[in-house]
Design a protein around this motif. Structure first.
Motif, PDB file in Angstrom:
ATOM      1  N   GLY A   1      -3.660   8.983   4.628  1.00 24.55           N
ATOM      2  CA  GLY A   1      -2.242   9.051   4.980  1.00 24.55           C
ATOM      3  C   GLY A   1      -1.891  10.026   6.088  1.00 24.55           C
ATOM      4  N   LYS A   2      -2.892  10.540   6.812  1.00 26.90           N
ATOM      5  CA  LYS A   2      -2.630  11.535   7.865  1.00 26.90           C
ATOM      6  C   LYS A   2      -1.724  10.958   8.960  1.00 26.90           C
ATOM      7  CE  LYS A   2      -7.095  11.932   8.786  1.00 26.90           C
ATOM      8  NZ  LYS A   2      -7.714  11.036   7.793  1.00 26.90           N
TER       9      LYS A   2
ATOM     10  N   ALA B   1       1.100   4.641   1.061  1.00 28.83           N
ATOM     11  CA  ALA B   1       0.356   5.538   1.954  1.00 28.83           C
ATOM     12  C   ALA B   1       0.720   7.000   1.723  1.00 28.83           C
ATOM     13  CB  ALA B   1       0.610   5.147   3.398  1.00 28.83           C
TER      14      ALA B   1
ATOM     15  N   ARG C   1      -1.326   3.940  15.919  1.00 29.75           N
ATOM     16  CA  ARG C   1      -2.215   3.282  14.975  1.00 29.75           C
ATOM     17  C   ARG C   1      -3.103   2.293  15.712  1.00 29.75           C
ATOM     18  NH1 ARG C   1      -2.311   3.389  10.042  1.00 29.75           N
ATOM     19  NH2 ARG C   1      -0.273   4.367   9.939  1.00 29.75           N
TER      20      ARG C   1
ATOM     21  N   THR D   1      -7.364   3.493  13.699  1.00 32.35           N
ATOM     22  CA  THR D   1      -7.552   3.941  12.310  1.00 32.35           C
ATOM     23  C   THR D   1      -7.773   2.745  11.399  1.00 32.35           C
ATOM     24  OG1 THR D   1      -5.167   4.137  12.327  1.00 32.35           O
ATOM     25  CG2 THR D   1      -6.436   6.173  12.172  1.00 32.35           C
TER      26      THR D   1
ATOM     27  N   THR E   1       0.131   8.306   8.859  1.00 32.17           N
ATOM     28  CA  THR E   1       1.449   7.952   8.332  1.00 32.17           C
ATOM     29  C   THR E   1       2.362   9.177   8.292  1.00 32.17           C
ATOM     30  OG1 THR E   1       0.397   6.233   7.010  1.00 32.17           O
ATOM     31  CG2 THR E   1       2.627   6.877   6.392  1.00 32.17           C
TER      32      THR E   1
ATOM     33  N   GLY F   1      -7.769   6.924   5.717  1.00 35.28           N
ATOM     34  CA  GLY F   1      -6.906   6.173   4.815  1.00 35.28           C
ATOM     35  C   GLY F   1      -6.119   7.049   3.866  1.00 35.28           C
TER      36      GLY F   1
ATOM     37  N   VAL G   1       0.870  -1.181   0.000  1.00 30.10           N
ATOM     38  CA  VAL G   1       0.000   0.000   0.000  1.00 30.10           C
ATOM     39  C   VAL G   1       0.902   1.224   0.000  1.00 30.10           C
ATOM     40  CG1 VAL G   1      -1.735   1.289   1.270  1.00 30.10           C
ATOM     41  CG2 VAL G   1      -1.728  -1.210   1.368  1.00 30.10           C
TER      42      VAL G   1
HETATM   43  N1  ADP Z   1       1.145  -0.711   9.195  1.00 28.91           N
HETATM   44  C1  ADP Z   1       0.493  -0.677   8.036  1.00 28.91           C
HETATM   45  N2  ADP Z   1       0.535  -1.732   7.204  1.00 28.91           N
HETATM   46  C2  ADP Z   1      -0.119  -1.723   6.022  1.00 28.91           C
HETATM   47  N3  ADP Z   1      -0.837  -0.692   5.608  1.00 28.91           N
HETATM   48  C3  ADP Z   1      -0.946   0.378   6.387  1.00 28.91           C
HETATM   49  C4  ADP Z   1      -0.295   0.429   7.651  1.00 28.91           C
HETATM   50  N4  ADP Z   1      -0.540   1.636   8.219  1.00 28.91           N
HETATM   51  C5  ADP Z   1      -1.350   2.278   7.360  1.00 28.91           C
HETATM   52  N5  ADP Z   1      -1.594   1.552   6.255  1.00 28.91           N
HETATM   53  C6  ADP Z   1      -2.356   1.950   5.100  1.00 28.91           C
HETATM   54  O1  ADP Z   1      -1.838   3.176   4.675  1.00 28.91           O
HETATM   55  C7  ADP Z   1      -2.898   4.012   4.267  1.00 28.91           C
HETATM   56  C8  ADP Z   1      -2.842   5.315   5.046  1.00 28.91           C
HETATM   57  O2  ADP Z   1      -3.190   5.031   6.397  1.00 28.91           O
HETATM   58  P1  ADP Z   1      -3.219   6.146   7.532  1.00 28.91           P
HETATM   59  O3  ADP Z   1      -1.950   6.902   7.474  1.00 28.91           O
HETATM   60  O4  ADP Z   1      -3.540   5.476   8.788  1.00 28.91           O
HETATM   61  O5  ADP Z   1      -4.427   7.071   7.079  1.00 28.91           O
HETATM   62  P2  ADP Z   1      -5.347   8.031   7.922  1.00 28.91           P
HETATM   63  O6  ADP Z   1      -4.649   8.316   9.205  1.00 28.91           O
HETATM   64  O7  ADP Z   1      -5.487   9.225   7.075  1.00 28.91           O
HETATM   65  O8  ADP Z   1      -6.648   7.351   8.123  1.00 28.91           O
HETATM   66  C9  ADP Z   1      -4.180   3.254   4.453  1.00 28.91           C
HETATM   67  O9  ADP Z   1      -4.554   2.663   3.226  1.00 28.91           O
HETATM   68  C10 ADP Z   1      -3.805   2.193   5.463  1.00 28.91           C
HETATM   69  O10 ADP Z   1      -4.583   1.039   5.252  1.00 28.91           O
END
Ligand code: ADP
Ligand code: MG
Lengths: 228, 409
Positions: A46-47, A23, B406, B409, A49, A44, A21
């Motif tokens: 990327g905030k 991100a 995390r 989310t 991340t 989802g 993915v």
């Molecule tokens: N540890 C991880 N492993 C795999 N995918 C991830 C992980 N963390 C986040 N993602 C993916 O990365 C993308 C961005 O996630 P995230 O940064 O949590 O978004 P938000 O905080 O905006 O909801 C999403 O599609 C999420 O599923």
């Protein structure tokens, strides 16, 4: 003016191969001293991340992050811990506090890690709690505080070491409207009074009303960045 | 640093009570484990002491003095003179409770029905009472009156085998000073009840009576000494050897290799037990601590996010284990101390003793505190527990701070 945070060509890919993915895609971003920025976007986008990269909690796949002029990729794990301890304040969505410590002790804990003497710790922690409107709650454990009060303690703790930046990821997600507004107003006031830099990840429209800078993420890219 | 340890200590203490069920399990495992070690140790020491004491008090004593060569060939040619002035002085030293001289010679006892090999022991009854339990074990008739008493005391089993009894006469035969066969009849004046071996192979008469029987003047075969438990018998042996350099002085360890070996075995056994208890304890500690650490992954992630270094997280979790195991150790000490106190007035084992035939008179055990063992085993268990708990602690230290953010989310 030197930016507090600068990101260059930041990408983050989770996993490998077909299941990977992406991100973050090529994010360039600068946060300036005194910014009060909301990082918005659908779930989802990327905030979290991005906040993790800025907060030195995770490493980007490619690209660079610098905090206060210091490039993160040059630092080892210990140095990154120290950087988080001294330069960054965190407010998470929930479970921000150590359950067996009182409000005051939770704040003192950070000062303790910084090696401050106990008298100074107690004074500063009490002062910080007063500043977020929690006078008299010093000795309550998190379980004896409401959700809003817990988040205030987290804000007080995030600010205790006068960090270069405070990162808050969905700080109001578990709060009712009134409490959410109070928390945002509190952070806004602290930004106005002390010039503390805030980046708040949120998809809560109530929060976005109170912002000075609005950054919009979409599919891992910055879609919009406006100052008001 | 001291401040940090104080804070961590109080954190550790409070975290103890977060999952009271799990803490309870660990406390039980550690305290019962340590209790069993301490109690066992005390019990085994009391047991070996009692059975050793019982065995030694029959004939061996704490040590013996012989002419050189007597041990290999206990014959009339290898006798010694009664103690001279220097040796007497050494024998009367305060660390020797009592001593007695004996004339022991191989011989045979003859009844109308049977001839059996025995050791004829000539004793001084007044002194013998202080070094041997046999005088107290006479169940029929009487013990010898004095050193010139020419009656004979036989073991119950020997009397049965000879088909003789109290008031009857038996004939003893032995080599005399000239190398000829001496032969004389003796009145059976008493029968004693001891272990079968002693009953079958030893018969007692007055020392001067035996000397007259084989034509000796005042020569003897051995001097028996008895020392209290608190005295190191090796030191006593050394002092006696110095006073009588031409004689052969030996402690019970050299005289009864079996007893010495079982003494060592018992000491080894406690370490085997320690190993077993420790293995069980380790499984308990690792399991509960791993569960705890797993449950608190987010908390450790939070600590890491706040800027706590991973080795401090390790220290924190290790301290939690140290406090928890420490409480268990204290509990175990209290439990063991209480048990030993409760049993210090004596454990009556006569019910088992009848079945076991192991106890020779020592059927009541008196447990004693072993302060050194208390300290040693407690510290050992505590340290081993902490070392085992380092594994879960390392897990905690490796918690990824991203996990803390995390969550939902
Ligand atoms: N540890 C991880 N492993 C795999 N995918 C991830 C992980 N963390 C986040 N993602 C993916 O990365 C993308 C961005 O996630 P995230 O940064 O949590 O978004 P938000 O905080 O905006 O909801 C999403 O599609 C999420 O599923
Ligand atoms: Mg998020």
């Amino acid at each position: 003016m030197q930016p507090i945070v600068s990101c260059r060509g930041l990408t983050k890919t989770y996993g490998k191969g077909a299941l990977s993915v992406q991100a973050l895609r090529e994010v360039d971003l600068e946060i300036l001293p005194g910014d009060f920025a909301t990082l918005a976007g659908p779930s989802g986008s990327g905030k979290t991340t991005l906040l993790n990269m800025i907060g030195a909690l995770d490493k980007p796949t490619t690209g660079e992050v610098a905090i206060d002029g210091q490039a993160l990729q040059s630092l080892n794990a210990t140095a990154l811990s120290d950087l988080r301890l001294h330069k960054i304040g965190f407010v998470f969505q929930s479970l921000n506090l150590i359950p067996v410590l009182s409000a005051q002790e939770n704040i003192e804990f950070v000062l303790e890690l910084q090696g401050r003497p106990s008298k100074e710790r107690a004074e500063r922690a009490r002062e910080a709690l007063k500043n977020v409107g929690l006078e008299g709650m010093e000795h309550r454990r998190p379980a004896a505080l409401s959700g809003g009060q817990q988040q205030r303690v987290a804000v007080a703790r995030a600010l205790i070491s006068n960090p270069a930046i405070v990162l808050a990821d969905e700080p109001t997600a578990n709060l009712d409207s009134k409490t959410a507004l109070e928390l945002i107003s509190l952070m806004y006031r602290l930004n106005q009074e002390n010039g503390t830099t805030f980046v708040i990840g949120t998809h809560d429209p109530r929060v976005m009303e109170h912002t000075k800078r609005h950054i919009e993420l979409l599919d891992g890219k910055i879609a919009n960045d406006t100052r008001r | 640093m001291i401040d940090t340890l104080k804070t961590f200590g109080s954190l550790a203490w409070r975290n103890l009570w977060r999952n009271s069920r799990r803490t309870f399990i660990t406390l039980i495992v550690v305290s019962v484990g340590l209790w069993s070690i301490l109690f066992f140790n005390s019990f085994m020491i009391a047991w070996t002491q009692a059975s050793k004491q019982a065995t030694l008090s029959v004939l061996i004593g704490s040590g013996q003095i012989h002419a050189p060569g007597y041990m290999d060939d206990p014959s009339i040619d290898r006798l010694m003179q009664p103690p001279d002035a220097a040796l007497t002085k050494a024998l009367n030293a305060p660390d020797i409770t009592a001593w007695a001289t004996r004339l022991q010679l191989p011989g045979v006892v003859v009844s109308e029905y049977k001839t059996l090999p025995i050791t004829i022991v000539g004793v001084d009854p007044a002194l013998e009472r202080k070094v041997s339990s046999i005088p107290g074990k006479v169940v029929k008739g009487r013990y010898l009156k004095d050193v010139s008493d020419d009656g004979i005391i036989l073991g119950l089993n020997l009397a049965k085998r000879l088909k003789t009894g109290l008031g009857r006469r038996v004939i003893l035969m032995s080599q005399n000073v000239e190398g000829k066969l001496a032969e004389q009849s003796f009145d059976v004046v008493g029968l004693f009840d001891a272990d079968k071996n002693t009953e079958d192979f030893y018969a007692f008469t007055g020392r001067t009576a035996e000397q007259a029987f084989v034509g000796l003047k005042n020569q003897i075969a051995e001097i028996v000494i008895v020392t209290p438990d608190t005295v190191n018998v090796d030191t006593t042996v050394k002092n006696l050897q110095a006073a009588a350099p031409k004689l052969d002085v030996k402690s019970w360890r050299k005289l009864s290799l079996f007893l010495a070996a079982s003494d060592t075995f018992m000491q080894g056994f406690i370490y085997v037990w320690l190993g077993v208890v420790f293995a069980l304890m380790a499984i308990g500690i690792v399991n509960t601590q791993l569960m705890t650490v797993f449950e608190r992954t987010q908390e450790f992630g939070l600590l890491r996010a706040l800027g706590m270094k991973s080795r401090l997280v390790l220290l924190l979790v290790a301290m939690e284990s140290a406090v928890m195991i420490g409480v268990g150790v204290l509990l175990g000490i209290v439990m063991a101390a209480a048990t030993i106190w409760w049993l210090s007035s004596g454990v009556d084992l006569s019910a088992f003793a009848a079945a076991l035939e192991m106890f020779q008179g020592g059927q009541v055990l008196y447990l004693k505190y072993q302060p050194q063992a208390f300290i040693q085993f407690s510290i050992l268990i505590w340290l081993l527990g902490i070392i085992v708990a380092l594994w879960p602690a390392r897990r905690a230290a490796k918690s990824n701070p991203v996990d803390a953010m995390r969550r939902l989310t």
